[in-house]
Scaffold this active site. Structure first.
Site, PDB file in Angstrom:
ATOM      1  N   ASN A 152      40.063  40.672  31.310  1.00  0.00           N
ATOM      2  CA  ASN A 152      39.672  40.080  32.584  1.00  0.00           C
ATOM      3  C   ASN A 152      39.247  41.110  33.622  1.00  0.00           C
ATOM      4  OD1 ASN A 152      42.592  40.320  32.003  1.00  0.00           O
ATOM      5  ND2 ASN A 152      42.814  40.028  34.196  1.00  0.00           N
ATOM      6  N   GLN A 180      39.032  34.492  29.245  1.00  0.00           N
ATOM      7  CA  GLN A 180      37.803  35.039  29.836  1.00  0.00           C
ATOM      8  C   GLN A 180      36.564  34.741  29.002  1.00  0.00           C
ATOM      9  OE1 GLN A 180      37.055  36.491  32.758  1.00  0.00           O
ATOM     10  NE2 GLN A 180      39.145  36.249  33.488  1.00  0.00           N
ATOM     11  N   SER A 200      41.560  28.357  29.771  1.00  0.00           N
ATOM     12  CA  SER A 200      41.921  27.796  31.067  1.00  0.00           C
ATOM     13  C   SER A 200      40.679  27.245  31.752  1.00  0.00           C
ATOM     14  CB  SER A 200      42.564  28.898  31.926  1.00  0.00           C
ATOM     15  OG  SER A 200      42.799  28.405  33.228  1.00  0.00           O
ATOM     16  N   ALA A 201      40.749  25.980  32.200  1.00  0.00           N
ATOM     17  CA  ALA A 201      39.558  25.283  32.708  1.00  0.00           C
ATOM     18  C   ALA A 201      38.948  25.936  33.951  1.00  0.00           C
ATOM     19  CB  ALA A 201      39.910  23.823  33.022  1.00  0.00           C
ATOM     20  N   HIS A 202      39.791  26.481  34.833  1.00  0.00           N
ATOM     21  CA  HIS A 202      39.226  26.952  36.111  1.00  0.00           C
ATOM     22  C   HIS A 202      38.419  28.239  35.975  1.00  0.00           C
ATOM     23  CE1 HIS A 202      41.939  30.308  37.562  1.00  0.00           C
ATOM     24  NE2 HIS A 202      42.756  29.790  36.680  1.00  0.00           N
ATOM     25  N   THR A 238      54.171  13.851  31.904  1.00  0.00           N
ATOM     26  CA  THR A 238      53.007  12.964  31.957  1.00  0.00           C
ATOM     27  C   THR A 238      51.748  13.808  32.087  1.00  0.00           C
ATOM     28  OG1 THR A 238      54.336  11.248  32.966  1.00  0.00           O
ATOM     29  CG2 THR A 238      51.952  11.052  33.230  1.00  0.00           C
ATOM     30  N   CYS A 326      45.969  41.702  43.712  1.00  0.00           N
ATOM     31  CA  CYS A 326      47.142  42.437  44.162  1.00  0.00           C
ATOM     32  C   CYS A 326      48.173  41.406  44.602  1.00  0.00           C
ATOM     33  CB  CYS A 326      46.693  43.343  45.293  1.00  0.00           C
ATOM     34  SG  CYS A 326      47.924  43.820  46.412  1.00  0.00           S
TER      35      CYS A 326
HETATM   36  C1  LIG Z   1      43.070  33.824  34.433  1.00  0.00           C
HETATM   37  C2  LIG Z   1      43.634  34.362  33.181  1.00  0.00           C
HETATM   38  C3  LIG Z   1      44.831  33.868  32.647  1.00  0.00           C
HETATM   39  C4  LIG Z   1      45.665  32.852  33.370  1.00  0.00           C
HETATM   40  O1  LIG Z   1      45.083  31.586  33.427  1.00  0.00           O
HETATM   41  P1  LIG Z   1      45.674  30.563  34.543  1.00  0.00           P
HETATM   42  O2  LIG Z   1      45.087  29.253  34.163  1.00  0.00           O
HETATM   43  O3  LIG Z   1      45.166  31.063  35.854  1.00  0.00           O
HETATM   44  O4  LIG Z   1      47.141  30.603  34.424  1.00  0.00           O
HETATM   45  C5  LIG Z   1      45.274  34.364  31.451  1.00  0.00           C
HETATM   46  N1  LIG Z   1      44.586  35.294  30.790  1.00  0.00           N
HETATM   47  C6  LIG Z   1      43.428  35.810  31.260  1.00  0.00           C
HETATM   48  C7  LIG Z   1      42.699  36.827  30.465  1.00  0.00           C
HETATM   49  C8  LIG Z   1      42.911  35.355  32.467  1.00  0.00           C
HETATM   50  O5  LIG Z   1      41.775  35.871  32.932  1.00  0.00           O
END
Ligand SMILES: *Cc1c(COP(=O)(O)O)cnc(C)c1O
Length: 394
Positions: A152, A180, A200-202, A238, A326
């Site tokens: 990341n 990533q 992770s969706a976001h 849920t 940070c």
């Molecule tokens: C953002 C990230 C995570 C964590 O994902 P979250 O949904 O924010 O908990 C884990 N691993 C990597 C490499 C990421 O970039």
């Protein structure tokens, strides 16, 4: 002033088409997926259709291999802790690397308190783990290897498929944190040869608070969250129906767009890197020159603090990052950059720009101008820089 967002590795805005797909599940289709009447069945159906979509995109053989979680961090926790306790009788040794996300590193550290032994493999100057080092670290007590697909902070893409051959030949499970890479480069669990994979969706224009753990059929997992029988008894609670629908929609859109976005972002990335090098001196590119995420630029500017650069950029409308957020307020240099052998001072002067699908070349040109000016101004008041210049002039 228009803001220029260059921190897509931290999070991304939700695509309006994803929002649209999610909205009905907050209101009209609010049923609990565990209820047997019509409203419940409709919610359940939305989850199962999302699961099918995700399974197909990731190359899963069976929809039961897709477990929805509350985040990428939770998927990492479930993979590592879940395997650790399920295979405790087979062994207690886990292999990972020094440059993993805290969701992996801290989970491993926690397991060390409970009798597990963890090997943290080193990386080379580009952030790559050597496949031979993985082979040499495996013992007859090893139950799991967990190595991230792409980092990341510096964007280095690990040779997971190659490592998989070694790990599988030894009968050990392989987990990859693909948070990533999902939505950023083509990602197929079967082609990578992994048993477990987190996303992770976001990070790909989906909502926050929802992730996926892919767990290949036959992989045993000990549950993290106790209670109801949701998600194959692996994750009680849920379901986040709207979030799951949003995740599947976002992954679908990302996968469909890859052919166009990968070369376009890579070109913008290389343009930005080349311009930095031609306009600013005493710069170092962190990460691999080619095995690198299409949107990632991580550079160290000698003689200045990354945090000072970021504050100045922010004032000029630009959002970027110093590599790792940070979290504690303490300005610890990045564990990733240190593991790659960067001296503390150089690690402190690093900035990460991560380009997203809506960034333009014009925006990057503006950022380059601000960056050049900012670095010059900060160096003019940097005692380290003046000292170095003085040495040269003598
Ligand atoms: C953002 C990230 C995570 C964590 O994902 P979250 O949904 O924010 O908990 C884990 N691993 C990597 C490499 C990421 O970039």
């Amino acid at each position: 002033m228009e803001r220029i967002y260059l921190d897509h590795a931290a999070t991304t805005p939700v695509d309006p088409r994803v929002v649209e797909a999610m909205l009905p599940y907050f209101t009209a289709n609010f049923g609990n997926p565990s209820s047997i009447y019509q409203e419940g069945r409709a919610a359940k159906k939305a989850i199962e259709e999302s699961r099918e979509k995700v399974a197909e995109i990731l190359g899963a053989a069976d929809t039961r291999e897709i477990i929805f979680t509350g985040s990428g961090s939770e998927a990492d926790n479930l993979a590592i802790t879940g395997v650790a306790w399920a295979y405790r009788k087979k062994g207690n040794h886990i292999i990972t690397s020094a440059i993993e996300h805290p969701a992996v590193l801290e989970t491993c550290k926690e397991l060390e308190k409970h009798g597990f032994a963890v090997t943290y493999l080193p990386v080379d100057e580009y952030g790559l783990v050597a496949p031979e080092a993985v082979r040499d670290a495996i013992t007859d007590r090893t139950i799991l290897v967990s190595l991230m697909h792409a980092n990341n902070e510096v964007g280095t893409i690990q040779p997971i498929a190659e490592i998989s051959k070694i790990v599988r030949a030894k009968g050990v499970l392989l987990h990859t944190d693909a948070v990533q890479t999902a939505g950023s480069i083509p990602l197929q669990a079967d082609e990578l040869g992994v048993d477990l994979l987190s996303l992770s969706a976001h990070k790909f224009y989906g909502p926050k608070g929802v992730g996926v753990l892919y767990a290949k059929k036959g992989t045993r997992l000990h549950r993290l969250i106790h209670g109801g029988a949701q998600e194959g008894r692996l994750r009680a609670g849920t379901e986040n129906v709207a979030g799951i629908v949003g995740l599947a929609k976002a992954l679908e859109l990302a996968a469909a767009g890859l052919e166009e976005t990968v070369p376009r972002l890579a070109e913008l990335r290389d343009y930005f890197i080349n311009k930095i090098f031609s306009r600013i001196d005493h710069v170092k590119l962190n990460g691999h020159p080619t095995r690198r995420l299409p949107g990632n630029i991580n550079v160290s500017f000698e003689f200045v603090e990354g945090e000072s650069i970021l504050l100045n950029l922010d004032l000029e409308g630009i959002a970027a990052s110093s590599g790792s957020a940070c979290t504690s307020g303490a300005l610890e240099p990045s564990h990733v950059l240190l593991a790659m052998g960067l001296p503390h001072e150089t690690a402190h002067g690093s900035v990460r720009f991560t380009i997203g699908k809506d960034n333009t070349k014009e925006q990057l040109d503006y950022v380059l101008g601000v960056l050049e000016e900012t670095i010059a101004r900060l160096r003019a008041i940097s005692p380290l820089y003046r000292e170095q210049r003085g040495r040269k002039e003598k």
